[in-house]
Design an enzyme around this catalytic site. Structure first.
Site, PDB file in Angstrom:
ATOM      1  N   ASP A 155      12.927  31.286  22.755  1.00 27.03           N
ATOM      2  CA  ASP A 155      12.733  29.888  23.142  1.00 27.03           C
ATOM      3  C   ASP A 155      11.298  29.576  23.536  1.00 27.03           C
ATOM      4  O   ASP A 155      10.944  28.404  23.726  1.00 27.03           O
ATOM      5  CB  ASP A 155      13.707  29.499  24.266  1.00 27.03           C
ATOM      6  CG  ASP A 155      15.108  29.202  23.723  1.00 27.03           C
ATOM      7  OD1 ASP A 155      15.307  29.369  22.499  1.00 27.03           O
ATOM      8  OD2 ASP A 155      16.003  28.814  24.503  1.00 27.03           O
TER       9      ASP A 155
ATOM     10  N   ASP B 290      -9.018 -12.410   3.696  1.00 24.27           N
ATOM     11  CA  ASP B 290      -8.757 -11.112   3.087  1.00 24.27           C
ATOM     12  C   ASP B 290      -7.336 -10.634   3.388  1.00 24.27           C
ATOM     13  O   ASP B 290      -6.753  -9.841   2.654  1.00 24.27           O
ATOM     14  CB  ASP B 290      -9.771 -10.111   3.652  1.00 24.27           C
ATOM     15  CG  ASP B 290      -9.687  -8.771   2.950  1.00 24.27           C
ATOM     16  OD1 ASP B 290      -9.663  -8.773   1.703  1.00 24.27           O
ATOM     17  OD2 ASP B 290      -9.628  -7.745   3.634  1.00 24.27           O
TER      18      ASP B 290
ATOM     19  N   GLY C 234      -6.001  -5.853  -1.668  1.00 25.00           N
ATOM     20  CA  GLY C 234      -5.695  -7.125  -2.319  1.00 25.00           C
ATOM     21  C   GLY C 234      -6.090  -7.228  -3.782  1.00 25.00           C
ATOM     22  O   GLY C 234      -5.262  -7.513  -4.650  1.00 25.00           O
ATOM     23  N   LEU C 235      -7.357  -6.940  -4.097  1.00 29.25           N
ATOM     24  CA  LEU C 235      -7.822  -7.114  -5.474  1.00 29.25           C
ATOM     25  C   LEU C 235      -7.073  -6.159  -6.401  1.00 29.25           C
ATOM     26  O   LEU C 235      -6.652  -6.529  -7.494  1.00 29.25           O
ATOM     27  CB  LEU C 235      -9.334  -6.856  -5.542  1.00 29.25           C
ATOM     28  CG  LEU C 235      -9.937  -6.930  -6.937  1.00 29.25           C
ATOM     29  CD1 LEU C 235      -9.741  -8.334  -7.536  1.00 29.25           C
ATOM     30  CD2 LEU C 235     -11.417  -6.575  -6.912  1.00 29.25           C
TER      31      LEU C 235
END
Lengths: 505, 425
Positions: free
Chosen positions: A36, A278, A413-414
């Site tokens: 353990d 953006d 995004g683009l």
């Protein structure tokens, strides 16, 4: 019995270790079998602690079971106190030791040790890690902070409760919130358990109120302090700009100070970044959120109100806070997923077909398998989420961190526009990762279709491929649902566009 | 006189007689469940179902770290309070979980029910469960069981227990042949297979196999070499099936590999000249690969904390082939029979069996060795004290056996020192 591939939380004694490892001058004697001690590497490797956790394990073996394991435990206690000279000792059992019923608390109490001994009862077959941490912290506070204190300070004073070892970004959150309270003219009495000593816990009653950053760890103790010493505590978790603003008002109200200094100027960049054009393409992005209740609830608010995402799934593994998460999900017209079953979460993510998953280390695996962008918002986490750099989630700087972290996995995004227009590019196609993340093939694994699912005509299937990757799963499911509702056996080009028009409403 | 376990006797000369410190106290080691992490990759159509607690599940996922992905070939049937209070029949529950699993993973051919501390303490009879489930899923899935519990096994002993559970189900053969025992990296296994082919020894088979349906046969004609030092029980059971153990050093470093191959060559009547021909090339390559690291490591002191039972053979290699000084070599368990050839070669050093971790750390701090080999729970704390460490689990997860890995093995020890020298912050 429960089949488990991944567990969101460790056993409760790991929660107790987190409290011990957070503090100084506290030692934990854990009755546990050999092996353990693996838990040590959570601290030394994942969190990169430069010291061993203050835990002595009895590490009994099968041959010890025939003899006196209780005596083994007592020797471990005596040795630990002699070697480490702690200010206080916590004692308890791991899951296996719970079965052999040696009663660590009773044994240690009978030893007349020269330090306060706090026994822990952590039912390993019912409860889990966060409960273990909360219970341990509560028992320590109850034992060590029992004596009331006079509050004769000129300036308002607060305790910060909850930051702990192995907590997700707890180190930097504590720094951020301390800074914020400083701006408001509030003094920090004690931050606990992170970095405090047993003697510091005795000073908790000196504060005017408590700031609870992580209810999973600190709420039980905070409620006790409220009952016993009349200290109110904060309910708002300052993750996100809105919540941080609310938190500042709440704290200022409790302290009787003016919130204005902390809100002056533009304290976070998130609002402007999110309003800048953006970010328009982020509007309505479908997000699935899963984690501990605190982080999941906070993320749901930030995602919808501050990023403009659509929430398509919300869940938690923290059953103790299930009610809050259910209420929040309901407000979004969703049914909360309350489970600690990794496979259920995976099925829910596949069914919701999100464009972004905000979750734990495990949701990273799910998202990877399904080819969906993912960011981590909650424990359990791995070594990369204990970063070297300042990376809070809380406060205004935390909001900046959230902004960068959550937007990063999305296709920019683009690129998203270009992928929608030109689908056959040999290099920038939608089986490739977003180009700002390097290269790597995606695999598309639609959720298994029901037996009576309509068949896709060849032409329609081809058209479906023209839909950008990240919304294709949703389009597929919507069209199939649409066809099934109308009893259509085959999905044609017409069905596809009929469904699109139908769901556009 | 033959030792009681039927294995070959230890040599009675040299360092094999030296005293060993037996230490008892806190043990900072993994339990045998950890073996699953490499065994599930080695036997591709096997699934390892731990019957245990949340701690067991947490251990495997913490130890396996980032490696686990959506659908690992291991899992845990977590015992809950209903099983303990007798509200649910644990055997019925187990049958239900196994049926769920088999339905989910139809590609699985071999299922190991792996015992843990909780299942051992409540005396859940997994061997009967395995027989019952084997009958139920026959012939699609064979179900076996072994214990990887911490109370019975330390780290690599989990592999021993797993392989031992395979021995009774290996097909019987009367044909002579060589069996290589111990999970090895595929590349190492292939190298050894080529070496035996060059020597003219065959057929050669490996345990564990890469697929559950390719279990190697065993019988009175079988001779076996242990590729790993921690396979006491597996060796005992192979001997009980009539196979003959070939005592040898373990194939670490050039010297160890040559002696290991030579043991097989002798047993199969291969002429010494042929052996020399085959081993000379490998030895030359190994020493060429070691020399660069030897320059940096010779004379440096090394301290082994107990972990995997690989400590003694690796210490022998580091001392004799790399020129390092041994301060103390501790091992979780020392089987004098299997380790005899190694002990005969090991130079003078302190030997320890067992652990009292705080006392051992006191000795490390007093000796300030140039490298301390230790587990992940101790490595960073010792580094913070200014001691250079080599974390030992890597020695189990890296191809280190054979001639062509001897340089890599030395490099594992040179790297932390090299890093310490490079860093200027």
């Amino acid at each position: 019995m429960k089949l488990t591939l991944w567990t969101y939380e460790g056993p409760p004694h790991v929660g107790a270790m987190r409290i011990a490892a957070s503090m100084e001058g506290l030692h934990y004697v854990l009755h546990a079998p050999q092996g353990d001690t693996y838990a040590d590497l959570l601290f030394t490797m994942i969190q990169r602690d430069d010291r061993r956790p203050p835990v002595t394990y009895t590490t009994f073996q099968a041959r010890d079971l025939g003899s006196d394991t209780a005596d083994l435990f007592k020797r471990a206690c005596a040795d630990a106190v002699a070697r480490f000279r702690p200010e206080a000792l916590i004692v308890g059992a791991s899951c296996t030791a719970e079965l052999i019923q040696d009663d660590p608390g009773g044994l240690a109490a009978g030893m007349d040790l020269p330090v306060p001994v706090v026994p822990l009862e952590l039912p390993a077959y019912q409860k889990k890690e966060n409960w273990g941490a909360a219970e341990t912290f509560y028992q320590l506070v109850r034992r060590l902070a029992a004596r009331p204190a006079e509050r004769t300070w000129e300036r308002p004073r607060a305790n910060i409760l909850g930051p702990s070892s192995l907590g997700f970004r707890n180190r930097d959150d504590a720094i951020e919130i301390t800074k914020l309270l400083g701006i408001l003219g509030i003094e920090i009495n004690v931050t606990a358990p992170m970095g405090c000593r047993p003697a510091d816990l005795a000073r908790l009653p000196q504060a005017d109120f408590n700031v609870v950053l992580y209810p999973e760890v600190a709420e039980t103790a905070a409620r006790w302090l409220e009952r016993t010493h009349g200290q109110p505590f904060t309910r708002t978790i300052p993750i996100g700009v809105g919540a941080t603003t609310d938190f500042i008002h709440e704290v200022a109200g409790l302290a009787g100070v003016d919130p204005a200094p902390a809100l002056a100027g533009q304290p976070s960049r998130l609002p402007w970044y999110s309003r800048s054009i953006d970010s328009t393409y982020l509007t309505g992005k479908r997000v699935f959120i899963f984690g501990d209740a605190t982080h999941a609830l906070a993320a749901a608010r930030v995602a919808t109100q501050e990023f403009g995402f659509d929430l398509v799934g919300l869940g938690t593994y923290s059953r103790e806070f299930a009610r809050d998460v259910r209420a929040a999900a309901e407000a979004h017209g969703l049914e909360a997923l309350i489970t600690d079953d990794y496979l259920e979460v995976e099925a829910a993510v596949a069914a919701a077909a999100p464009e972004l998953v905000l979750g734990t280390q495990m949701e990273r695996h799910i998202a990877k398998r399904l080819g969906i962008g993912c960011a981590v918002i909650s424990a359990p986490v791995h070594v990369q989420d204990f970063p070297a750099r300042h990376s809070p989630q809380m406060g205004f700087e935390g909001a900046n961190v959230l902004w960068d972290t959550w937007v990063h996995p999305l296709v920019m995004g683009l690129e998203e526009h270009l992928l929608g227009m030109f689908r056959e590019d040999f290099e920038f196609n939608d089986t490739a990762q977003p180009s700002h993340l390097g290269h790597g093939a995606r695999t598309e694994e639609p959720a298994p279709a029901p037996a009576d699912a309509p068949i896709w005509a060849n032409e329609a299937e081809k058209e479906l491929r023209k839909i950008p990757f990240f919304v294709r799963g949703k389009a597929r499911r919507n069209t199939e649902k649409f066809a099934a509702q109308r009893g259509l056996g085959t999905i044609t080009l017409e069905t596809l566009y009929d469904a699109k028009a139908h769901f556009a409403r | 006189m033959a030792p009681p376990d039927g294995l070959s006797p230890a040599p009675t000369t040299g360092c094999a007689e030296r005293p060993v410190r037996h230490e008892a106290g806190q043990r900072e080691v993994f339990c045998g469940l950890t073996g699953i992490i490499w065994l599930h990759r080695k036997i591709q159509d096997a699934f390892f179902l731990v019957v245990g607690s949340r701690t067991c599940a947490h251990l495997i996922q913490s130890a396996a770290g980032v490696m686990i992905f959506a659908e690992p070939r291991f899992g845990t049937a977590i015992i809950d309070d209903r099983d303990l209070s007798g509200m649910a029949d644990a055997n019925d529950e187990l049958d239900r979980v196994v049926a769920e699993l088999v339905a989910r993973r139809p590609d699985i051919r071999l299922l190991f029910l792996v015992g843990s501390c909780p299942s051992e303490v409540i005396k859940l009879d997994l061997s009967r469960a395995a027989q019952r489930l084997s009958r139920q899923f026959h012939p699609g899935v064979r179900v076996l069981n072994y214990s990887g519990s911490g109370i019975e096994t330390t780290f690599t002993e989990g592999e021993d227990a797993c392989l031992a559970s395979l021995v009774p189900v290996l097909p019987e053969t009367a044909e002579p042949g060589l069996l290589v025992v111990g999970a090895l990296a595929e590349i190492v296994e292939d190298q050894f297979a080529r070496a035996f082919a060059e020597l003219g020894i065959g057929p050669v088979r490996f345990l564990p196999p890469r697929r559950a349906r390719e279990l190697p046969p065993v019988g009175p004609g079988t001779r076996f070499l242990l590729a790993q030092p921690f396979l006491v029980e597996t060796a005992r059971l192979l001997a009980s099936r009539g196979a003959q153990h070939l005592p040898a050093t373990f194939p670490l470093g050039a010297e160890g590999t040559t002696a290991w191959l030579a043991a097989a060559a002798r047993a199969f009547g291969i002429p010494d000249a042929r052996l020399a021909e085959v081993t000379a090339k490998g030895e030359a390559r190994a020493s060429a690969a070691i020399v660069r690291h030897r320059e940096k490591l010779a004379g440096k002191s090394v301290f082994f904390l107990p972990d995997s039972q690989l400590e003694i053979p690796i210490a022998r290699f580091l001392s004799r082939e790399v020129g390092m000084e041994l301060v103390e070599v501790a091992t979780p368990y020392l089987h004098r029979g299997l380790m005899g050839p190694e002990l005969a070669l090991l130079p003078d050093c302190a030997l320890t069996e067992g652990s009292d971790v705080d006392a051992q750390l006191d000795r490390v701090r007093a000796a300030r060795p140039e490298i301390t080999v230790c587990g992940l729970g101790l490595a960073n704390p010792l580094e913070a004290e200014g001691l250079t460490t080599k974390w030992s689990i890597e020695l189990v997860f890296t191809p280190i056996q054979g001639y062509d890995q001897a340089g890599d093995l030395a490099e594992l020890f040179a790297r932390p020192l090299n890093r310490r020298m490079r860093l200027a912050v």
